[in-house]
Structures are given as structure tokens and as C-alpha cells.
Motif scaffolding. Sequence first.
Motif, PDB file in Angstrom:
ATOM      1  N   MET A 233       2.248 -45.518 -36.339  1.00 56.13           N
ATOM      2  CA  MET A 233       2.631 -44.242 -36.941  1.00 56.13           C
ATOM      3  C   MET A 233       4.046 -43.843 -36.525  1.00 56.13           C
ATOM      4  SD  MET A 233      -0.995 -42.171 -36.483  1.00 56.13           S
ATOM      5  CE  MET A 233      -0.420 -40.567 -37.065  1.00 56.13           C
ATOM      6  N   GLU A 234       4.659 -42.966 -37.316  1.00 58.04           N
ATOM      7  CA  GLU A 234       5.995 -42.469 -36.997  1.00 58.04           C
ATOM      8  C   GLU A 234       5.871 -41.252 -36.089  1.00 58.04           C
ATOM      9  OE1 GLU A 234       8.607 -41.770 -40.226  1.00 58.04           O
ATOM     10  OE2 GLU A 234       8.247 -43.708 -41.165  1.00 58.04           O
ATOM     11  N   TRP A 235       6.578 -41.301 -34.959  1.00 54.83           N
ATOM     12  CA  TRP A 235       6.617 -40.196 -34.009  1.00 54.83           C
ATOM     13  C   TRP A 235       8.072 -39.761 -33.823  1.00 54.83           C
ATOM     14  CZ3 TRP A 235       1.823 -38.623 -33.518  1.00 54.83           C
ATOM     15  CH2 TRP A 235       0.779 -39.549 -33.598  1.00 54.83           C
ATOM     16  N   ASN A 236       8.301 -38.785 -32.957  1.00 49.63           N
ATOM     17  CA  ASN A 236       9.668 -38.306 -32.768  1.00 49.63           C
ATOM     18  C   ASN A 236      10.485 -39.204 -31.849  1.00 49.63           C
ATOM     19  OD1 ASN A 236       8.463 -37.728 -30.348  1.00 49.63           O
ATOM     20  ND2 ASN A 236       8.908 -35.527 -30.356  1.00 49.63           N
ATOM     21  N   ARG A 237       9.883 -40.313 -31.403  1.00 52.29           N
ATOM     22  CA  ARG A 237      10.593 -41.311 -30.599  1.00 52.29           C
ATOM     23  C   ARG A 237       9.826 -42.627 -30.721  1.00 52.29           C
ATOM     24  NH1 ARG A 237       9.161 -38.468 -24.858  1.00 52.29           N
ATOM     25  NH2 ARG A 237       8.442 -36.773 -26.200  1.00 52.29           N
ATOM     26  N   PRO A 238      10.474 -43.758 -30.382  1.00 55.42           N
ATOM     27  CA  PRO A 238       9.760 -45.037 -30.445  1.00 55.42           C
ATOM     28  C   PRO A 238       8.559 -45.054 -29.506  1.00 55.42           C
ATOM     29  CG  PRO A 238      12.126 -45.378 -30.230  1.00 55.42           C
ATOM     30  CD  PRO A 238      11.880 -43.910 -30.001  1.00 55.42           C
ATOM     31  N   TRP A 239       7.514 -45.802 -29.906  1.00 55.06           N
ATOM     32  CA  TRP A 239       6.292 -45.872 -29.107  1.00 55.06           C
ATOM     33  C   TRP A 239       6.576 -46.272 -27.664  1.00 55.06           C
ATOM     34  CZ3 TRP A 239       1.500 -44.145 -29.788  1.00 55.06           C
ATOM     35  CH2 TRP A 239       0.495 -44.621 -28.942  1.00 55.06           C
ATOM     36  N   GLU A 240       7.521 -47.177 -27.461  1.00 54.26           N
ATOM     37  CA  GLU A 240       7.827 -47.665 -26.114  1.00 54.26           C
ATOM     38  C   GLU A 240       8.338 -46.553 -25.205  1.00 54.26           C
ATOM     39  OE1 GLU A 240       9.038 -48.935 -28.932  1.00 54.26           O
ATOM     40  OE2 GLU A 240       7.608 -50.616 -29.064  1.00 54.26           O
ATOM     41  N   ARG A 241       8.862 -45.478 -25.783  1.00 52.76           N
ATOM     42  CA  ARG A 241       9.417 -44.375 -24.990  1.00 52.76           C
ATOM     43  C   ARG A 241       8.461 -43.191 -24.874  1.00 52.76           C
ATOM     44  NH1 ARG A 241      14.729 -43.012 -27.937  1.00 52.76           N
ATOM     45  NH2 ARG A 241      14.592 -41.211 -26.517  1.00 52.76           N
TER      46      ARG A 241
ATOM     47  N   ARG B 230       0.784 -40.610 -25.258  1.00 52.20           N
ATOM     48  CA  ARG B 230       0.134 -41.654 -26.046  1.00 52.20           C
ATOM     49  C   ARG B 230      -1.343 -41.313 -26.276  1.00 52.20           C
ATOM     50  NH1 ARG B 230       2.450 -47.646 -24.247  1.00 52.20           N
ATOM     51  NH2 ARG B 230       4.651 -47.176 -24.658  1.00 52.20           N
ATOM     52  N   THR B 231      -1.983 -40.755 -25.274  1.00 55.81           N
ATOM     53  CA  THR B 231      -3.373 -40.330 -25.439  1.00 55.81           C
ATOM     54  C   THR B 231      -3.484 -39.267 -26.518  1.00 55.81           C
ATOM     55  OG1 THR B 231      -3.911 -40.861 -23.135  1.00 55.81           O
ATOM     56  CG2 THR B 231      -5.337 -39.255 -24.249  1.00 55.81           C
TER      57      THR B 231
END
Length: 342
Positions: free
Chosen positions: A294-302, A308-309
Amino acid sequence: MTRVHDHGGGVRSLRVPIPDNPLGHTLVYVVDTDRGPVLVDTGWDDPASWDALTAGLTACGTSVADLHGVVVTHHHPDHHGLCGRVREASGAWIAMHEADTAIVRRTRRTRPDRWFTYMTAKLTAAGAPADHVAPLGAVGPRTRLPGLSPALPDREIVPGELLPLPGRRLRAIWTPGHTPGHVCLHLEEEHPARLPGNGRLFSGDHLLPGITPHIGLYEDPEDATVTDPLGDYLDSLERIGRLAPAEVLPAHQHVFADAPARVRELLAHHEERLAGLHALLAEPLTPWQLAVRMEWNRPWERIPHGSRTIAVSEAEAHLRRLVKQGRAEPVPGSDPTAYRAV
């Protein structure tokens, strides 16, 4: 510096900081009544937040001791956190919708290790990897965590009824989604600047001018009811759009007008997001795998562990909406359960 803004008509707002949070602050509203000031929300339970609240009240020409009551839009700690301290200092009553009061009661009686055992099971069922779940196992029965002893309210906010604010007309509107008991508060009085529309609306986190509130799951471990919080939120948005207040006073960002236009933007945003997730489910995905894509306000890695939960909870809320609409279904025999588009 204390930031106080006078919105006219006996309503002011205070900026109460949220520690280590990109939102920055909660807008706590001070509403004058014939029995003394009433707060809409209180802010985070933190020494700096308390200092900002008390300094803001002083700048308004009043004090914590003068407060008559607190109306809580929802139970989250950046809204409800200082309620207990306010009541202790003033004797003010605290009002909340019964659905969020139930969450407060459950939070107070559940030991941290019991709650984190439940969260471990939920995340595992959602397909979370072992390295994400492992830290939850370190929580023991004597672990002390913030926000696990929130103040119990004294009064129930009943949707559709006027709140007991002498000399004011403030009506509760139940707007579930962000939390099960979230309420908006409609000030049924002419706008002080005579802006066209139907009074003013304290919108909490339900309707914000530039961001969308988190819509996740609020599950009772003892209740097997399958909820649809995103569906609840979308229905609540449409109700507020029809109300057409002259001005919206949200808990974050800034005051704004044209609530119906903002509602249309949010409805379109969520439909676009659901369509995007439906496309992703062309291949079977677990809630965790969907959250990663999904698209979030930053990359998943950050995105940090706790966020994340929360993201997985939001992915699950969207999956439930798709399933209820008949646009997705669980894959039989998958473990952890994966979903696919229909």
C-alpha cells in the motif's frame, strides 16, 4: 510560546503539543458556558502538554480550577490523555460515547502481557514475519506502558442529544470509524462572523482539512463480531456532509469551511484506494503483504515498528470493506489467511 486563538462567540483553541509525533499538537477548544469553561478534548498526558494547557487557559483569562467539564471526541491519548489530571485539579466532569468508554474500561482491566499476547496472535494471523512479532513477547505482567490507565468518564455522550452546557447548544453526532465511539459536536448557534451554513462543528479527527484519519480495527478479544470500520467511517462522512456546517473546528491542522467539499474529497480518496487494493489482490495477499504494497506517507522500509502494526490494522479494515462489497474473498485453506479479488 502559548498559542491561543479566539474563534469568536465564546470559543477559543489552544495548541497542546504531542511529544515525538509529526502531527505536532492537538487543538483543544475552550467553550464558555454559564457554569464556566468546558474543554473539547484535553491533549496528551505529558508534562509539556500539561504546561501548555494550563498556560493557554491562563491566557484565556481562566484556569484549570475553573473548568466545568470536558467533552471527549474519542479515547485516543492525544485527546483523552490529560482528562484525569484535569478532573483531579478542577472536579470537572468527563463525557464520552459509550463505545469508547468500553474501550477505556477494557484497557484499564487488561494486563499488558495479556494484550500483547492477543496482538501477537492477531499479527501472526495477518502474516506478519517473526522479526516483527518477536518484540511483543518481551512484554511482561509488570511492564509499565503509557496510556494503559486512561481516566474513566463520568458521563455518557448520547448521540442526537444536547450536551449539558448551560447557555450553549452543543449536540453530539456519532461518527464511528476512526474509533467506534468517535463523536463530532455541532454548535447549533449562528456563526459569529455570520458565515453561511449550519453552525460550527468540532470534528475531532473525523474530518481534517489536509489529512485522512487512520481507520483500523478495534477488536474486543472476547467478542467475535466482524466489524466494518471503514464502512462506518464512510457512512459517517456522508452524514457530516449533509449537515453542511459554516465552519469546521478540527483537532489537528486548522479551521476550515466547506465541509461538503472536503467530504467529497475523502469519499473519492477512499474509493480510489479501495480500487487500487482490489487491483493488488489480483494475486493472493495476506493483510501484511497488502500493507507492505500500500501507499503510505513514506517508504515501508522507513516506517517504524509500531506504525507498521497500525498499517496492518488499516489494511485489514480495507480488506473487510472489499469483502463486504463482494470485491474480495479469503482464499480457502490459506494459512495465514490470504485474500484475492473477486
